[in-house]
Design an enzyme around this catalytic site. Structure first.
Site, PDB file in Angstrom:
ATOM      1  N   GLY A  29     -17.728   2.866  -3.624  1.00 34.28           N
ATOM      2  CA  GLY A  29     -18.586   4.048  -3.501  1.00 34.28           C
ATOM      3  C   GLY A  29     -19.883   3.938  -4.281  1.00 34.28           C
ATOM      4  N   TYR A  82       0.826  -1.203   0.000  1.00 32.19           N
ATOM      5  CA  TYR A  82       0.000   0.000   0.000  1.00 32.19           C
ATOM      6  C   TYR A  82       0.862   1.255   0.000  1.00 32.19           C
ATOM      7  CZ  TYR A  82      -4.063  -2.947   1.097  1.00 32.19           C
ATOM      8  OH  TYR A  82      -5.060  -3.886   1.061  1.00 32.19           O
ATOM      9  N   LEU A 136     -18.549  -1.156   0.040  1.00 24.71           N
ATOM     10  CA  LEU A 136     -19.395  -0.144  -0.608  1.00 24.71           C
ATOM     11  C   LEU A 136     -19.210  -0.156  -2.120  1.00 24.71           C
ATOM     12  CD1 LEU A 136     -18.997   2.856   1.881  1.00 24.71           C
ATOM     13  CD2 LEU A 136     -20.872   1.212   1.714  1.00 24.71           C
TER      14      LEU A 136
END
Length: 339
Positions: free
Chosen positions: A215, A57, A212
């Site tokens: 988004g 990351y 999600l």
């Protein structure tokens, strides 16, 4: 914040896991160190203790930021999960993959970046289709025995590989995987075919990433806010829009945000599930934290399940067919019991 046991262990983690993939500003996006500190402080103040990162990351910046944040604080309060497997430098052909050499190198460098003596949960990040699973499990068990890692977990790997690994570990007395990290949301339910039943069998906690759907389940694409999404993405198709509209409708009924409904759906499953919520802004975290006060009724869950249902394929759908249910063989079993 409530706490749950992670898999078949005594490790207590908060019901929402903080994803830190966006900590760092490489590639022109993400949170600065100061913003990342602010997010982690607010998360901890809300009772959160479960942080998820990886060696890859932001090219290691995420781990560095977490290390700088935790160094003057109570390290033992936090349950820190990181990962190995993906390429984090181009120095040699063994600087990636699941092999033992890369595992040991990656863990040592993660410990340095995180400024800690141990990793609470180490994930194999993605299956490489090259390394024998016994090599992986033996290496991970050595890390646990050496005190460098407390627990092991696995991500983005076929169900049969994970099942073979945990069975082998049980046979050999090695550490077993206690968590499974996969993409899982109302828009991505394919793990229900094999991965989730397997995780339930072994008592593993599911830690969904992208709960999600990037988004999409917040309803922003319905409003025309497409951001960085690519044209033709499955998150923009008719099915995804129908699911999102139902999420928005339920959110309006409850007086909450669509994101709360989508997240809570993953948390109210009949199996242990702790979604990973990423944030690059404090406001995003604060909004996600409100999910813990939301409750979906059985009717809400049914509506969401129905609008997002997927074919399970064989043998899942076959088992559901009338006349194939196991209890339909009751007469046969009754005869056996009478003998």
């Amino acid at each position: 914040m409530k706490y749950k046991l992670l898999g078949r262990s005594g490790l207590k983690v908060s019901e929402l896991c903080l994803g830190t993939m966006g900590f760092g500003t490489e590639a022109g996006w993400g949170a600065t160190k100061e913003q990342s500190f602010e997010i982690m402080e607010a998360y901890a103040n809300a009772g959160g203790n479960f942080l998820d990162t990886a060696n890859i990351y932001k090219l290691g910046t995420s781990e560095k930021i977490i290390g700088e944040f935790m160094h003057p604080r109570d390290r033992d309060y936090f349950v820190l999960a990181t990962k190995y497997s993906l390429l984090d430098n181009k120095t040699n052909p063994n600087a990636s993959g699941n092999n033992r050499k890369n595992m040991m190198r990656s863990v040592e460098q993660s410990l340095q970046r995180l400024q800690t003596d141990f990793i609470d949960v180490l994930y194999l990040h993605i299956w490489d289709n090259l390394t024998p699973i016994d090599e992986v499990l033996r290496g991970l068990d050595d890390l646990v025995r050496n005190g460098m890692v407390n627990y092991i977990a696995i991500s983005d790997t076929p169900a049969w590989v994970v099942a073979k690994g945990n069975t082998l570990a049980e046979l050999m007395g090695w550490s077993q995987f206690i968590a499974l990290q996969v993409e899982y949301s109302l828009l991505q339910r394919t793990p229900e075919r094999e991965l989730i039943p397997m995780a339930q069998h072994f008592g593993m906690t599911l830690t969904p990433w992208a709960p999600l759907a990037g988004g999409a389940l917040t309803g922003k694409y319905l409003r025309g806010d497409f951001g960085r999404i690519k044209e033709g993405s499955n998150r923009l198709n008719e099915r995804s829009q129908s699911i999102t509209k139902e999420v928005v409708a339920i959110a309006e009924e409850l007086g909450v945000q669509a994101s709360h409904v989508a997240l809570k759906w993953t948390m109210q499953q009949p199996f242990q599930s702790i979604p990973i919520v990423g944030a690059t802004k404090l406001s995003q975290l604060q909004e996600n934290l409100k999910t813990i006060d939301v409750t979906l009724t059985p009717e809400h869950m049914q509506r969401l399940d129905e609008v997002s249902a997927i074919p399970l394929g064989f043998p899942g759908d076959f088992f559901k067919e009338e006349g194939v249910r196991l209890n339909n063989f009751g007469g046969f079993y009754d005869k056996i019991e009478k003998r």
